[in-house]
Design a protein around this motif. Structure first.
Motif, PDB file in Angstrom:
ATOM      1  N   SER A 266      53.111  43.810  -6.157  1.00 31.22           N
ATOM      2  CA  SER A 266      52.835  45.244  -6.087  1.00 31.22           C
ATOM      3  C   SER A 266      53.340  45.844  -4.782  1.00 31.22           C
ATOM      4  CB  SER A 266      51.338  45.513  -6.256  1.00 31.22           C
ATOM      5  OG  SER A 266      50.588  44.982  -5.174  1.00 31.22           O
TER       6      SER A 266
ATOM      7  N   HIS B 294      46.609  55.137 -10.269  1.00 31.08           N
ATOM      8  CA  HIS B 294      45.561  54.279 -10.805  1.00 31.08           C
ATOM      9  C   HIS B 294      46.014  53.595 -12.095  1.00 31.08           C
ATOM     10  CE1 HIS B 294      41.581  52.866 -11.985  1.00 31.08           C
ATOM     11  NE2 HIS B 294      41.700  53.525 -13.132  1.00 31.08           N
TER      12      HIS B 294
ATOM     13  N   SER C  35      48.902  51.107 -11.361  1.00 31.57           N
ATOM     14  CA  SER C  35      48.443  49.936 -10.624  1.00 31.57           C
ATOM     15  C   SER C  35      47.637  48.998 -11.501  1.00 31.57           C
ATOM     16  CB  SER C  35      47.608  50.380  -9.414  1.00 31.57           C
ATOM     17  OG  SER C  35      47.135  49.264  -8.694  1.00 31.57           O
TER      18      SER C  35
ATOM     19  N   LYS D 143      43.027  42.506  -5.405  1.00 34.17           N
ATOM     20  CA  LYS D 143      44.337  42.043  -5.865  1.00 34.17           C
ATOM     21  C   LYS D 143      44.458  40.539  -5.661  1.00 34.17           C
ATOM     22  CE  LYS D 143      46.591  46.394  -4.536  1.00 34.17           C
ATOM     23  NZ  LYS D 143      47.561  47.028  -3.612  1.00 34.17           N
TER      24      LYS D 143
ATOM     25  N   HIS E 154      42.369  47.675  -5.672  1.00 35.45           N
ATOM     26  CA  HIS E 154      43.002  48.743  -6.459  1.00 35.45           C
ATOM     27  C   HIS E 154      42.056  49.177  -7.577  1.00 35.45           C
ATOM     28  CE1 HIS E 154      44.666  46.249 -10.007  1.00 35.45           C
ATOM     29  NE2 HIS E 154      43.829  45.483  -9.345  1.00 35.45           N
TER      30      HIS E 154
ATOM     31  N   ALA F 204      43.760  53.009  -3.583  1.00 34.97           N
ATOM     32  CA  ALA F 204      42.760  53.557  -4.503  1.00 34.97           C
ATOM     33  C   ALA F 204      41.700  54.330  -3.745  1.00 34.97           C
ATOM     34  CB  ALA F 204      42.111  52.418  -5.294  1.00 34.97           C
TER      35      ALA F 204
ATOM     36  N   ARG G 188      37.574  52.758  -9.281  1.00 38.05           N
ATOM     37  CA  ARG G 188      38.747  52.664  -8.418  1.00 38.05           C
ATOM     38  C   ARG G 188      38.401  51.931  -7.127  1.00 38.05           C
ATOM     39  NH1 ARG G 188      41.257  58.769  -9.450  1.00 38.05           N
ATOM     40  NH2 ARG G 188      40.790  58.745 -11.694  1.00 38.05           N
TER      41      ARG G 188
END
Length: 693
Positions: A340, A32, A35, A332, A693, A660, A327
């Motif tokens: 990522s 977490h 990210s 994204k 994420h 997540a 989370r």
């Protein structure tokens, strides 16, 4: 792809020993944090955090933020700035080639930045650089100046985690922003409000927060005269003649303000702070800002005198940041999704240029935001069209990533003849004929610009001569010296109207009078410039100015013939020899070094056709190809699985490293143990849960 583990030891060593009583991060918590503050989480990165506390992990991540990229910027970002407003004099083919090369350069810069995001040891540096690039959005297609775009990127990298006052001041001095928001058209007689409005609405206070329309108008007056100099130094300049020096009242304060005063006024206003804190919250915490937390963090930020690192530290250590509810709450963006994926899986990409096209397909082409408000965010990134494109891009990454890849062979620089220069020789890389106009009564206006010139051991980007000549009678001469100041004609005051850097001599007796303002090196330089005028003219004979046609091929009324120009310049040369003496050296036509002109086409035929241009550009493109290589790569998907920390099923550990929110079918995890590693990773990456994420 070769297996590299060199990053692990350095990463782990950056973290402190876990203090007594502090809780170590779990795998989920480590993923977490990594990210949210970077781009995904590789197995080695997760494992390195498992012996650390939240505080130590956050402090180590913040400590690695710095101004220097791990991979050098493209070579063209250093050195000479290109003669954008001069290249049109060469003719259409050369001009087209020139701008084709500038577009190649912005594509190279895009690939370089994607590569830096992939390879960086400080992902937070790049996340912040991307955040400020979106916040202070400027688009290359309105600027067409790769150097300014590269300089702005470096500026965001230097100050992204520093003090916001530096960002607030620097963006007003940024030539790309001044052009993008048309502050180049902001004159005291006709104020342009674009930059002032967005400075309040988008950059500092937020729409409608603490300012009025009158504040916008007054701030626009404060920004009058702050433009760019396209012709000479090509950077931010202040033109005093265009500035309103009167009293302005901005956000309740009155004074004869200029651009340098606006950051202090805005940052001192009670309404400043929450807008930016909320934007950072939406980027790093969740899509639902907590008003109480925003107010608390704003107070923390104000107490830190607007230093960004203390604000980020408090945000990253907040309960809201670590909450289970936060989370999986952030979608994204395209760049984050691609980078990522590559970093998390340790993939190696042969050509980052292809990823640039992928980011464009997904709606986030670096250096091309849709407007001054930047890109959309949150759930706006996901719809029926983009969902399919995202799946295709991710599938391409999983199927095409392989390695190791060999970097492209660098293209050999253009060879230049080595020349021996005497101290008094005048060296000119390229002369441009900008204007040629016949006047009534036999007069002539001739505008020559000399690019990449040198004299007596000094090298300068440009020096230009504007001449109005009446042969046998009189003349007026203006020199544009912005690029050679303060090492040429320093004692000779600027005298020409609104444009800085112009110095004027008129008429003939003015040349004799102005000799007293010049020291011996300046007199020698002026003698060389005027003494070599006919020879310089001959080097421009193939340029557009002497065709008598404009850019559209239509005849130019009053165009000057090159024979008339030769006669006028020969007369001025003779007059100069009488007053200043003949040049002591010769004229040498040679650039200071390969690529100094930035034209690129000098080695190719100037009258090239489309096929010749493509033949020239193809090896240029290949030589600039960049490989995307994370600091840790894995030869196979099975090697990636084996590197995952933890002791659970392979599918469980893979989900914990990549998601997540776990996939909603835990009953299949035992089945996935026997499944091919590639299929397992593909199933996770192509699930909707990988998009957040």
């Amino acid at each position: 792809m070769p297996f590299r583990i060199t990053f692990h030891a350095a990463f782990a060593a950056a973290f402190w020993v876990l203090p007594l009583g502090a809780s170590a991060l779990t795998i989920d918590e480590a993923r977490h944090l990594l990210s949210r503050t970077g781009f995904g989480a590789a197995p080695t990165e997760i494992e390195a955090l498992l012996e650390t506390s939240r505080e130590d992990a956050v402090d180590a991540i913040l400590a690695r933020v710095g101004p220097d990229p791990a991979t050098p910027m493209p070579a063209w970002t250093e050195g000479w700035v290109y003669p954008h407003d001069l290249v049109g004099a060469l003719g259409q083919s050369a001009e087209e080639l020139f701008f084709s090369l500038r577009w190649i350069e912005i594509e190279e810069l895009q690939a370089w930045w994607l590569g830096e995001m992939i390879a960086t040891p400080s992902p937070l540096t790049e996340r912040l650089t991307l955040f400020w690039h979106d916040h202070f959005a400027t688009g290359f297609d309105d600027i067409i100046h790769p150097h300014w775009v590269a300089d702005q990127n470096a500026f965001f990298r230097r100050h992204g985690a520093g003090n916001f006052a530096d960002l607030a001041a620097g963006i007003l001095a940024d030539p790309a922003m001044r052009v993008y928001l048309t502050n180049t058209e902001n004159h005291r007689d006709a104020p342009n409000e674009n930059l002032a409005r967005e400075y309040f609405e988008l950059f500092t206070l937020g729409e409608g927060q603490g300012y009025t329309e009158e504040d916008v108008s007054e701030a626009a007056r404060a920004l009058t005269g702050y433009g760019v100099e396209w012709f000479g130094g090509e950077g931010a300049v202040f033109v005093a003649e265009a500035h309103d020096f009167g009293t302005k009242t901005i956000l309740g304060q009155s004074g004869t303000y200029g651009a340098e005063d606006l950051p202090t006024i805005v940052l001192g206003h009670p309404a400043f702070g929450p807008y930016l804190v909320e934007k950072l919250w939406l980027t790093f915490v969740s899509d639902s800002p907590d008003p109480g937390e925003v107010a608390r963090l704003t107070a923390v930020w104000r107490a830190a005198d607007w230093e960004i690192k203390p604000l980020l530290r408090e945000m990253f250590l907040s309960d809201a940041f670590w909450s289970i509810e936060a989370r999986g709450s952030l979608v994204k963006g395209p760049v984050e999704l691609i980078v990522s994926t590559i970093r998390s899986l340790g993939l190696e990409i042969e050509d980052l240029g292809e990823l640039t096209w992928a980011t464009e397909d997904l709606g986030q082409l670096l250096f091309f935001p849709p407007n001054v408000a930047g890109w959309p965010d949150g759930t706006q990134w996901i719809n029926e069209a983009t969902a399919g494109t995202r799946a295709r891009v991710l599938t391409h990454l999983l199927e095409e990533a392989r390695g190791p890849f060999e970097p492209p062979a660098p293209r050999a620089p253009e060879e230049i003849e080595t020349v021996e220069l005497a101290p008094a020789d005048l060296r000119v890389g390229r002369a441009f004929a900008i204007e040629a106009e016949a006047l009534e009564d036999g007069g002539a206006v001739i505008f020559l610009s000399l690019f990449d010139m040198g004299f007596r051991g000094e090298d300068w980007r440009s020096l230009s001569l504007w001449m109005e000549i009446f042969p046998g009678e009189d003349f007026a001469l203006a020199l544009h010296t912005a690029d050679c100041a303060e090492t040429c004609f320093a004692r000779w005051p600027a005298t020409v109207h609104d444009d800085p850097g112009w110095k004027l001599i008129e008429p003939v007796n003015g040349l004799r009078r102005d000799l007293s303002r010049m020291d011996e090196p300046d007199r020698a330089l002026l003698a060389a410039l005027l003494g070599h005028l006919p020879a310089l003219l001959e080097t421009t004979a193939d340029q557009r100015a002497w065709t008598g046609l404009d850019y559209d091929g239509a005849p130019i009324e009053g165009a000057l013939d090159i024979e008339e120009a030769r006669a006028a310049l020969t007369w001025l040369q003779t007059l100069s020899a009488d007053v200043l003496g003949a040049p002591e050296g010769t004229l040498v036509l040679a650039p200071s070094r390969p690529g100094a002109l930035g034209l690129g086409g000098e080695a190719a035929p100037m009258a090239m056709g489309e096929d010749a241009m493509e033949a020239y550009l193809e090896p240029e493109l290949e030589s600039r190809r960049r490989i995307g290589r994370p600091r840790v790569t894995y030869p196979t998907a099975q090697d990636w699985l084996a590197a995952l920390p933890g002791t659970d099923f392979a599918s469980t550990r893979a989900e914990a490293a990549l998601l997540a929110i776990p996939l909603p079918d835990p009953g299949r995890r035992s089945e996935m143990v026997a499944q091919d590693a590639d299929a397992l990773i593909r199933r996770i990456v192509l699930s909707p849960y990988f998009q957040v994420h």
